[in-house]
Design a protein around this motif. Structure first.
Motif, PDB file in Angstrom:
ATOM      1  N   ARG A   1      13.211 -69.405   7.219  1.00 23.56           N
ATOM      2  CA  ARG A   1      13.763 -70.105   8.374  1.00 23.56           C
ATOM      3  C   ARG A   1      14.501 -69.099   9.246  1.00 23.56           C
ATOM      4  N   GLU A   2      14.287 -69.183  10.565  1.00 26.72           N
ATOM      5  CA  GLU A   2      14.926 -68.241  11.465  1.00 26.72           C
ATOM      6  C   GLU A   2      15.672 -68.958  12.580  1.00 26.72           C
ATOM      7  N   PHE A   3      16.714 -68.312  13.034  1.00 23.06           N
ATOM      8  CA  PHE A   3      17.521 -68.831  14.127  1.00 23.06           C
ATOM      9  C   PHE A   3      16.751 -68.767  15.439  1.00 23.06           C
ATOM     10  N   VAL A   4      16.927 -69.797  16.267  1.00 20.90           N
ATOM     11  CA  VAL A   4      16.295 -69.822  17.584  1.00 20.90           C
ATOM     12  C   VAL A   4      17.349 -69.814  18.692  1.00 20.90           C
ATOM     13  N   ALA A   5      18.262 -70.790  18.649  1.00 14.00           N
ATOM     14  CA  ALA A   5      19.248 -70.909  19.717  1.00 14.00           C
ATOM     15  C   ALA A   5      20.437 -71.725  19.229  1.00 14.00           C
ATOM     16  N   ALA A   6      21.577 -71.538  19.888  1.00 13.32           N
ATOM     17  CA  ALA A   6      22.772 -72.303  19.549  1.00 13.32           C
ATOM     18  C   ALA A   6      23.573 -72.584  20.811  1.00 13.32           C
ATOM     19  N   VAL A   7      24.357 -73.655  20.743  1.00 16.20           N
ATOM     20  CA  VAL A   7      25.215 -74.036  21.866  1.00 16.20           C
ATOM     21  C   VAL A   7      26.554 -74.510  21.300  1.00 16.20           C
ATOM     22  N   ASN A   8      27.627 -74.182  22.013  1.00 18.25           N
ATOM     23  CA  ASN A   8      28.932 -74.607  21.516  1.00 18.25           C
ATOM     24  C   ASN A   8      29.181 -76.074  21.861  1.00 18.25           C
ATOM     25  N   TRP A   9      30.351 -76.572  21.455  1.00 14.28           N
ATOM     26  CA  TRP A   9      30.636 -78.001  21.617  1.00 14.28           C
ATOM     27  C   TRP A   9      30.541 -78.449  23.077  1.00 14.28           C
ATOM     28  N   SER A  10      31.104 -77.682  23.980  1.00  8.55           N
ATOM     29  CA  SER A  10      31.137 -78.111  25.370  1.00  8.55           C
ATOM     30  C   SER A  10      29.813 -77.890  26.091  1.00  8.55           C
ATOM     31  N   GLY A  11      28.965 -77.051  25.528  1.00  7.42           N
ATOM     32  CA  GLY A  11      27.714 -76.717  26.200  1.00  7.42           C
ATOM     33  C   GLY A  11      27.844 -75.526  27.122  1.00  7.42           C
ATOM     34  N   GLY A  12      29.021 -74.963  27.196  1.00  7.42           N
ATOM     35  CA  GLY A  12      29.248 -73.876  28.126  1.00  7.42           C
ATOM     36  C   GLY A  12      28.825 -72.514  27.639  1.00  7.42           C
ATOM     37  N   THR A  13      28.592 -72.386  26.348  1.00  8.53           N
ATOM     38  CA  THR A  13      28.184 -71.105  25.766  1.00  8.53           C
ATOM     39  C   THR A  13      26.920 -71.300  24.958  1.00  8.53           C
ATOM     40  N   THR A  14      25.944 -70.451  25.200  1.00 12.20           N
ATOM     41  CA  THR A  14      24.686 -70.513  24.479  1.00 12.20           C
ATOM     42  C   THR A  14      24.325 -69.132  23.940  1.00 12.20           C
ATOM     43  N   TYR A  15      23.444 -69.144  22.947  1.00 13.46           N
ATOM     44  CA  TYR A  15      23.033 -67.889  22.304  1.00 13.46           C
ATOM     45  C   TYR A  15      21.587 -68.057  21.845  1.00 13.46           C
ATOM     46  N   TYR A  16      20.777 -67.000  22.052  1.00 18.24           N
ATOM     47  CA  TYR A  16      19.351 -67.078  21.741  1.00 18.24           C
ATOM     48  C   TYR A  16      18.905 -65.865  20.927  1.00 18.24           C
ATOM     49  N   THR A  17      17.909 -66.076  20.111  1.00 19.79           N
ATOM     50  CA  THR A  17      17.258 -64.938  19.504  1.00 19.79           C
ATOM     51  C   THR A  17      16.424 -64.242  20.573  1.00 19.79           C
ATOM     52  N   ASP A  18      16.225 -62.942  20.409  1.00 21.51           N
ATOM     53  CA  ASP A  18      15.574 -62.165  21.469  1.00 21.51           C
ATOM     54  C   ASP A  18      14.182 -62.666  21.827  1.00 21.51           C
ATOM     55  N   SER A  19      13.442 -63.148  20.849  1.00 16.95           N
ATOM     56  CA  SER A  19      12.036 -63.505  21.085  1.00 16.95           C
ATOM     57  C   SER A  19      11.878 -64.728  21.986  1.00 16.95           C
ATOM     58  N   VAL A  20      12.947 -65.497  22.197  1.00 22.89           N
ATOM     59  CA  VAL A  20      12.824 -66.703  23.030  1.00 22.89           C
ATOM     60  C   VAL A  20      13.636 -66.611  24.319  1.00 22.89           C
ATOM     61  N   LYS A  21      14.386 -65.547  24.484  1.00 23.30           N
ATOM     62  CA  LYS A  21      15.202 -65.396  25.696  1.00 23.30           C
ATOM     63  C   LYS A  21      14.322 -65.441  26.937  1.00 23.30           C
ATOM     64  N   GLY A  22      14.754 -66.209  27.923  1.00 21.79           N
ATOM     65  CA  GLY A  22      14.001 -66.349  29.157  1.00 21.79           C
ATOM     66  C   GLY A  22      12.909 -67.405  29.096  1.00 21.79           C
ATOM     67  N   ARG A  23      12.604 -67.898  27.906  1.00 22.47           N
ATOM     68  CA  ARG A  23      11.569 -68.939  27.749  1.00 22.47           C
ATOM     69  C   ARG A  23      12.146 -70.262  27.265  1.00 22.47           C
ATOM     70  N   PHE A  24      13.131 -70.215  26.398  1.00 21.32           N
ATOM     71  CA  PHE A  24      13.729 -71.425  25.824  1.00 21.32           C
ATOM     72  C   PHE A  24      15.129 -71.637  26.400  1.00 21.32           C
ATOM     73  N   THR A  25      15.499 -72.904  26.521  1.00 21.91           N
ATOM     74  CA  THR A  25      16.843 -73.253  26.968  1.00 21.91           C
ATOM     75  C   THR A  25      17.406 -74.350  26.080  1.00 21.91           C
ATOM     76  N   ILE A  26      18.571 -74.093  25.510  1.00 24.04           N
ATOM     77  CA  ILE A  26      19.258 -75.098  24.713  1.00 24.04           C
ATOM     78  C   ILE A  26      20.325 -75.751  25.584  1.00 24.04           C
ATOM     79  N   SER A  27      20.472 -77.056  25.420  1.00 19.43           N
ATOM     80  CA  SER A  27      21.497 -77.786  26.174  1.00 19.43           C
ATOM     81  C   SER A  27      21.911 -79.003  25.356  1.00 19.43           C
ATOM     82  N   ARG A  28      22.990 -79.626  25.789  1.00 14.26           N
ATOM     83  CA  ARG A  28      23.443 -80.824  25.091  1.00 14.26           C
ATOM     84  C   ARG A  28      24.053 -81.799  26.088  1.00 14.26           C
TER      85      ARG A  28
END
Length: 122
Positions: A45-72
């Motif tokens: 299992r590998e990490f893809v993306a994460a978002v903090n509680w407020s949605g103001g901070t996100t983090y992506y693995t390099d292979s999906v940067k620019g293609r995937f967007t996490i939101s809440r």
């Protein structure tokens, strides 16, 4: 306890898009960070993306940067993963997870959904 249910997976051609959703129920009053992970057959299992509680901070693995967007949307208790320009190597079961703090390590996440299959054909 927090319950997570993913939806939105399916079969798509390379270059296409999908939007995954993760419905959160249970202790939704807690300020959980949310993450998306994936697991392909025969791989860990590998990490893809994460978002903090407020949605103001996100983090992506390099292979999906620019293609995937996490939101809440906390009003709807839902987390999303918009996936564009999909590639065959994105094929995997995608899981959403909840953690007290945003991170990329799977062991820091306390609650997990059952997963949704994403298959990208070439």
């Amino acid at each position: 306890q927090v319950q997570l249910v993913e939806s939105g997976g399916g079969l798509v051609q390379a270059g296409g898009s999908l939007r995954l959703s993760c419905a959160v129920s249970g202790r939704t009053d807690s300020t959980y960070a949310m993450g998306w992970f994936r697991q392909a057959p025969g791989k860990e299992r590998e990490f893809v993306a994460a978002v903090n509680w407020s949605g103001g901070t996100t983090y992506y693995t390099d292979s999906v940067k620019g293609r995937f967007t996490i939101s809440r949307d906390n009003a709807k208790n839902t987390v999303y993963l918009q996936m564009n320009s999909l590639k065959p190597e994105d094929t995997a079961v995608y899981y959403c997870a909840a953690a007290p703090k945003m991170g990329w390590r799977a062991y820091t996440y306390d609650f997990w959904g059952q997963g949704t299959q994403v298959t990208v054909s070439s």
